[in-house]
Write an enzyme that holds these catalytic residues in place. Sequence first.
Site, PDB file in Angstrom:
ATOM      1  N   TYR A 157      40.980  29.297  24.957  1.00 44.35           N
ATOM      2  CA  TYR A 157      41.311  29.984  26.115  1.00 44.35           C
ATOM      3  C   TYR A 157      42.251  30.833  25.689  1.00 44.35           C
ATOM      4  CZ  TYR A 157      45.320  27.148  26.841  1.00 44.35           C
ATOM      5  OH  TYR A 157      46.676  26.229  26.553  1.00 44.35           O
ATOM      6  N   CYS A 158      42.382  32.021  26.403  1.00 47.33           N
ATOM      7  CA  CYS A 158      43.664  33.012  26.493  1.00 47.33           C
ATOM      8  C   CYS A 158      43.825  33.635  27.809  1.00 47.33           C
ATOM      9  CB  CYS A 158      43.294  34.101  25.397  1.00 47.33           C
ATOM     10  SG  CYS A 158      41.818  34.972  26.038  1.00 47.33           S
ATOM     11  N   ASN A 159      44.631  34.531  28.186  1.00 46.26           N
ATOM     12  CA  ASN A 159      44.503  35.372  29.287  1.00 46.26           C
ATOM     13  C   ASN A 159      43.518  35.822  29.760  1.00 46.26           C
ATOM     14  OD1 ASN A 159      47.147  34.235  29.490  1.00 46.26           O
ATOM     15  ND2 ASN A 159      48.324  35.719  28.825  1.00 46.26           N
ATOM     16  N   GLY A 172      40.151  32.323  31.782  1.00 46.31           N
ATOM     17  CA  GLY A 172      41.478  31.855  30.950  1.00 46.31           C
ATOM     18  C   GLY A 172      42.539  30.965  31.508  1.00 46.31           C
ATOM     19  N   PHE A 173      43.571  31.182  31.073  1.00 46.16           N
ATOM     20  CA  PHE A 173      44.788  30.312  31.496  1.00 46.16           C
ATOM     21  C   PHE A 173      45.143  30.776  33.003  1.00 46.16           C
ATOM     22  CE2 PHE A 173      49.282  29.794  32.493  1.00 46.16           C
ATOM     23  CZ  PHE A 173      49.408  28.463  32.422  1.00 46.16           C
TER      24      PHE A 173
END
Length: 231
Positions: A183-185, A214-215
């Site tokens: 995961y990322c943004n 994502g986050f």
Amino acid sequence: MTVVGDVLRGFARIYVLRRAAEGPVYGLVLLEELQRRGYALGPGTLYPLLHGLEDQGLLARENRIVGGRVRKYYVLTPAGARTLADARSKIQGLVGDMLEIRRPARRGPVIHGAGERPPALIRPDILRARLTARATRRTPVVIDVRDDEEYVAGHLPGARHIPADELAARYRELPGRRLHVTYCNMRHRDTARSVRAAALLREQGREAHALDGGFPAWAAAGYPVERGRPA
């Protein structure tokens, strides 16, 4: 104030909540980002907006000393996360209606995006359910592929931190026969760091999905978030 102005200010409030879901953020950064996106906002509009969200209990303020001066950072509260999740759902429905988009039912954990070879995504609620189930060999390995500063500001509980640009050299640190969720943004789904990271893991024979949204989507759903580095 025009109807369009009211709508744009409403979207600005939602944008602020979304950014605060990613981690602490301060006014000047928000102002620059909103202006780049075409919002005609100045400090006289943004700061009352921030104070209003704080008064409503949707944001919490953290005062930090930066360069010898006090800087006000804002983070999302649980009430803010619930509000953001509700707003996200309503906006998705409204946009779909306006553009006459018929959204297919989402029954499974994997969601395909656009493109010839769509990315494999897993919804936050599905990941949450798998993480809270009794631990087995199928319990997902969660990998935060963001930068160090983003990880420290807020991450999924127990997430392993391997920045995207280090994953090719470090993927062997990960267990082999487990589901891997990166995961990322995820600001741009098809080119997101987590999507590329999951693709890299699949090329190495791993089962891997990226966290849909994502986050920010995880935090907006009100699921647990840890801050700082692991003890």
